[in-house]
Scaffold this active site. Structure first.
Site, PDB file in Angstrom:
ATOM      1  N   GLY A   1       1.434   5.171   1.464  1.00  0.00           N
ATOM      2  CA  GLY A   1       1.000   4.415   0.293  1.00  0.00           C
ATOM      3  C   GLY A   1       0.912   5.316  -0.915  1.00  0.00           C
ATOM      4  O   GLY A   1       0.997   6.543  -0.828  1.00  0.00           O
ATOM      5  N   ARG A   2       0.753   4.680  -2.054  1.00  0.00           N
ATOM      6  CA  ARG A   2       0.697   5.402  -3.304  1.00  0.00           C
ATOM      7  C   ARG A   2      -0.501   4.899  -4.079  1.00  0.00           C
ATOM      8  O   ARG A   2      -0.736   3.685  -4.123  1.00  0.00           O
ATOM      9  CB  ARG A   2       1.949   5.068  -4.111  1.00  0.00           C
ATOM     10  N   GLY A   3      -1.275   5.788  -4.601  1.00  0.00           N
ATOM     11  CA  GLY A   3      -2.430   5.341  -5.373  1.00  0.00           C
ATOM     12  C   GLY A   3      -2.535   6.149  -6.643  1.00  0.00           C
ATOM     13  O   GLY A   3      -1.658   6.947  -6.960  1.00  0.00           O
ATOM     14  N   GLY A   4      -3.607   5.916  -7.349  1.00  0.00           N
ATOM     15  CA  GLY A   4      -3.798   6.581  -8.620  1.00  0.00           C
ATOM     16  C   GLY A   4      -3.864   8.098  -8.507  1.00  0.00           C
ATOM     17  O   GLY A   4      -3.501   8.814  -9.432  1.00  0.00           O
ATOM     18  N   PHE A   5      -4.295   8.573  -7.372  1.00  0.00           N
ATOM     19  CA  PHE A   5      -4.514  10.009  -7.262  1.00  0.00           C
ATOM     20  C   PHE A   5      -3.352  10.740  -6.610  1.00  0.00           C
ATOM     21  O   PHE A   5      -3.340  11.951  -6.551  1.00  0.00           O
ATOM     22  CB  PHE A   5      -5.775  10.283  -6.438  1.00  0.00           C
ATOM     23  N   GLY A   6      -2.433   9.993  -6.065  1.00  0.00           N
ATOM     24  CA  GLY A   6      -1.317  10.655  -5.420  1.00  0.00           C
ATOM     25  C   GLY A   6      -0.774   9.803  -4.302  1.00  0.00           C
ATOM     26  O   GLY A   6      -1.133   8.640  -4.146  1.00  0.00           O
TER      27      GLY A   6
ATOM     28  N   VAL B   1       0.151   9.122  -0.214  1.00  0.00           N
ATOM     29  CA  VAL B   1      -0.379   9.414   1.116  1.00  0.00           C
ATOM     30  C   VAL B   1       0.764   9.386   2.135  1.00  0.00           C
ATOM     31  O   VAL B   1       1.591   8.465   2.129  1.00  0.00           O
ATOM     32  CB  VAL B   1      -1.445   8.383   1.514  1.00  0.00           C
TER      33      VAL B   1
ATOM     34  N   ASP C   1     -13.732   2.326  -6.765  1.00  0.00           N
ATOM     35  CA  ASP C   1     -12.491   1.591  -6.553  1.00  0.00           C
ATOM     36  C   ASP C   1     -12.524   0.901  -5.203  1.00  0.00           C
ATOM     37  O   ASP C   1     -11.618   1.023  -4.388  1.00  0.00           O
ATOM     38  CB  ASP C   1     -11.288   2.531  -6.669  1.00  0.00           C
TER      39      ASP C   1
END
Ligand SMILES: *[C@@H]1O[C@H](CO)[C@@H](O)[C@H](O)[C@H]1NC(C)=O
Ligand SMILES: *[C@@H]1O[C@H](CO)[C@@H](O)[C@H](O)[C@H]1NC(C)=O
Ligand SMILES: *[C@@H]1O[C@H](CO)[C@@H](O)[C@H](O)[C@H]1NC(C)=O
Ligand SMILES: *[C@@H]1O[C@H](CO)[C@@H](O)[C@H](O)[C@H]1NC(C)=O
Ligand SMILES: *[C@@H]1O[C@H](CO)[C@@H](O)[C@H](O)[C@H]1NC(C)=O
Ligand SMILES: *[C@@H]1O[C@H](CO)[C@@H](O)[C@H](O)[C@H]1NC(C)=O
Ligand SMILES: *[C@@H]1O[C@H](CO)[C@@H](O)[C@H](O)[C@H]1NC(C)=O
Ligand SMILES: *[C@@H]1O[C@H](CO)[C@@H](O)[C@H](O)[C@H]1NC(C)=O
Length: 683
Positions: A365-370, A372, A483
């Site tokens: 997955g991809r999120g605001g912080f980077g 995974v 979040d």
């Protein structure tokens, strides 16, 4: 033989010296408190009136025993008042009580050298002093709890036995009268077990105050140690404890309700004599002649005695080194064996190889912080690796320190941070791997969601609440998630929910630059209005997000795309309208309506969710209250007002926002292996 004798001789010598050291230091070293609290808000200075007053008060306090182990003394000199009380457990002998109070006085003064207000708890007694009024005060600012590590096999069954016992004891203690409010007893537990309970109030409380105080802490069982076979909660004016073994002196003299004429306080209870121990098995002074045989026997006995003493001391020493006091009790999961950041550091090359060089097929997955990635280490252990996007301004040392702190946050409902890796500007966070992916992939999936009956959903709802409560209240860091949403809840193989992505603001610190699209983010639709509009966040903004998540669990639909018939409506406004119009069942996932779930429980959960999304921050309950409400159906809920509707702009729903960040460390006056909760009484 010579060797053995020499060993014994040295052992004898060392036991004597240990004995000597012990006797010379007993007056200096008091045993540590179970828990203590120094109120840092008000300090006194050396040689001040307050100090003189305090010295005088505490010196005289031990003489004020009311005959039942309650001591109270107030001294006023000039405009400085010192209030002090000490209370012994009701089953403690007068001697043990006196010495406990004595120890407390010495110990507490050392631990809180200049605070005007302090509290110390021992097993047998508590001591408290303050410049504020103590007697009759029921303000609780701090709950201290300790739990037995062992789980009961069936939580509900266990509670079914425990609760009536504690309720009965509560009534007995409250009715105890002005000298003592104490009760102990037992009940049969599950199987062939017996549950023992003890409750006590400070006798200066009225009957109602005592009952309320006990009810308040007994209700917290579900919150702090549901399912444990033993535990206690201590607050200054009342406490309880329960175990599955007897931990109190059943034959102690206790005031029983009803006490028509209370016993006169002038007659202190008789000092108990310890049977057996006081009559030494002395050698009879007969006129028989002393034979060599007797001498040999005596010498042999002495040698055996010394040898066994030595063995005993060694064992004891060993035991002391390896086990903390009160081995059966558990502070919490905060005690970890991590001592340095280095022990959490993973080799970058290894992690890179584990994720197959951060390959796309390993991307989770991809999120605001980077991004995974999943990975597998050489030993076959699966991990999840978060590769932080570049742009954190944190130095390496600071980053390591933050990892160390966040890794200490361990709870059944949190994804565990295992470690980190640094290489140049690359930063990786390594987490435990969750096989079942995230909650949103189940709950919003039309087919998968049908296997989620109400019972499963309710367990997830409760688990998330406990995880958030831990972040908010339990850990020494006060972590606001900021979040909270379905995709940040991962499920393990038993469908236990685990909150992910907490503490990110600590691990990914960016300088607040002008309008730069920072990745520290909330998600539209989940964000409390004050957070979305003004960037103000607090534990209550997490509560708001939790409320939205709760509604999503009930409706099985995403907040942003809630669909009724043809039209899209905001989930919150639809939930509110249905509630207001007395048709809350309209919003319930049809899959739940056919299941076995109790409609009453589901509607109650809608009610709780609506309280969470109130516009006014103070109208939202805390996570502690939410956990109580989810676990106890006897708690009455407030009527919700119209919730906050956050008007969505045209931006993409998952677009991150920029927010300021600040993190607050909680005061570190509590030792790591004890659990203390700062928590005000929920109303
Ligand atoms: C009181 O003293 C403690 C340390 O002894 C200190 O941490 C605290 O800040 C002081 N409080 C005030 C209000 O000065
Ligand atoms: C109060 O007692 C402490 C030690 O217990 C001592 O150091 C201090 O001098 C005493 N202060 C006064 C004003 O008597
Ligand atoms: C206490 O008394 C002293 C002088 O005796 C005075 O300076 C101080 O303001 C008084 N404090 C309060 C809180 O009244
Ligand atoms: C505590 O006990 C010791 C000896 O047992 C005694 O010397 C001391 O005065 C006591 N302290 C108080 C505050 O009562
Ligand atoms: C009790 O249960 C908790 C969580 O369910 C688990 O982590 C813990 O290891 C269990 N304790 C024992 C002694 O089995
Ligand atoms: C339970 O308490 C009663 C007194 O209330 C006592 O007689 C009995 O021995 C206790 N049972 C156990 C197993 O301790
Ligand atoms: C506290 O002490 C005062 C004076 O010694 C006494 O009159 C009062 O009854 C005590 N209060 C309690 C609740 O024991
Ligand atoms: C229990 O209490 C009784 C009555 O006060 C006393 O005689 C006895 O010594 C106590 N037992 C223990 C183990 O303290």
């Amino acid at each position: 033989m010579y060797h053995l004798t020499r060993k014994l001789f040295f052992c004898l010598l060392s036991s004597i010296s240990i004995y000597l050291i012990n006797t010379t230091t007993t007056t200096l070293a008091q045993p540590p408190f179970l828990h203590h609290y120094c109120e840092n808000a008000a300090n006194y200075t050396q040689t001040s009136t307050y100090q003189r007053n305090l010295n005088a008060t505490l010196t005289a306090l031990p003489t004020t025993n009311n005959g039942f182990g309650f001591y109270n003394l107030t001294t006023t000199q000039g405009n400085d008042t010192v209030n002090s009380v000490a209370l012994c457990r009701g089953d403690i002998s007068p001697d043990a009580c006196r010495s406990c109070v004595n120890d407390s006085i010495v110990n507490l003064r050392q631990i809180c050298p200049n605070q005007k207000e302090a509290t110390g708890y021992y097993d047998n007694c508590l001591l408290r002093y303050s410049n504020k009024f103590i007697l009759g005060s029921t303000r609780i600012s701090l709950y201290h709890f300790r739990q037995n590590r062992q789980n009961s096999t069936d939580v509900d069954e266990f509670n079914g036995y425990l609760r009536p016992l504690l309720t009965k004891l509560r009534g007995e203690a409250a009715a105890g009268g002005p000298l003592q409010k104490f009760a102990m007893g037992n009940t049969t537990g599950p199987g062939f077990s017996t549950i023992y309970g003890l409750v006590q109030c400070s006798p200066d409380l009225s009957e109602i105050q005592c009952s309320d105080c006990l009810e308040n802490i007994i209700n917290r069982i579900v919150l702090y140690f549901n399912g444990k076979v033993g535990g206690r909660i201590l607050v200054p004016m009342c406490n309880f404890r329960y175990e599955t073994y007897r931990f109190f002196n059943q034959s102690a003299r206790v005031i029983r309700p009803p006490p028509p004429p209370p016993p006169p306080p002038s007659t202190p209870p008789p000092t108990p004599s310890i049977p057996g121990a006081t009559t030494p098995p002395g050698i009879k002074n007969n006129t028989t002649q002393i034979t060599i045989i007797i001498t040999v026997v005596v010498i042999a006995l002495v040698v055996i005695f010394v040898a066994s003493l030595c063995i005993f001391m060694r064992l004891r020493k060993k035991k002391r080194q390896t086990t903390p006091p009160l081995t059966h009790e558990n502070g919490h999961t905060e005690t970890t064996n991590i001592s340095t950041a280095e022990s959490l550091q993973y080799d970058f090359i290894t992690v890179k190889a584990a994720t197959n060089n951060f390959s796309d097929e390993n991307e989770l997955g991809r999120g605001g912080f980077g991004t995974v990635y999943k990975g597998m280490l050489g030993n076959g252990n699966r991990i999840a690796v978060k590769r932080l996007a570049r742009g954190s301004d944190q130095g390496d040392i600071e980053f390591k320190n933050e990892v160390l702190l966040v890794a200490k946050l361990q709870h059944r409902n949190l994804v565990r941070l295992l470690g980190f890796s640094i290489e140049g500007s690359e930063r990786l966070l390594i987490y435990e791997f969750m096989p079942n992916a995230s909650l949103d992939q189940f709950i919003f999936d039309p087919t998968k969601r049908t296997i989620f009956d109400w019972e499963k959903r309710y367990n997830i709802i409760k688990g998330i609440a406990k995880g958030l409560l831990y972040l908010h209240e339990d850990s020494r860091l006060r972590i606001i998630h900021r979040d909270m949403k379905a995709s940040n809840v991962l499920l393990d193989e038993h469908m236990t929910p685990k909150i992910a992505d907490f503490g990110m603001a600590r691990l990914f610190k960016t300088e607040e630059t002008q309008g730069d699209t920072s990745r520290i983010a909330g998600t539209y639709g989940y964000m409390a209005p004050e957070y979305a509009m003004y960037g103000q966040f607090s534990v209550k903004s997490d509560v708001f997000s939790y409320g939205v998540l709760l509604l999503e669990m009930i409706t099985g639909q995403k907040n942003q795309y809630f669909q009724i018939g043809e039209s899209l409506e905001h989930l919150l406004s639809f939930a509110w309208k249905s509630w207001r119009d007395g048709t809350p069942t309209n919003i319930i996932d049809p899959a739940l309506k056919v299941g076995s779930g109790s409609m009453h429980d589901i509607i109650r959960s809608i009610h709780i969710a609506l309280l969470c999304v109130q516009e006014n921050v103070i109208d939202r309950p805390t996570m502690a209250t939410i956990v109580l409400m989810l676990n106890s159906f006897s708690i009455t809920l407030r009527v919700p007002a119209e919730p906050a509707f956050f008007i969505r702009s045209n931006t993409s729903p998952e677009m991150p926002l920029l927010h300021e960040y600040s993190s607050r460390s909680r005061s570190s006056q509590y030792s790591m292996n004890e659990v203390s909760i700062s928590d005000f009484i929920p109303r």
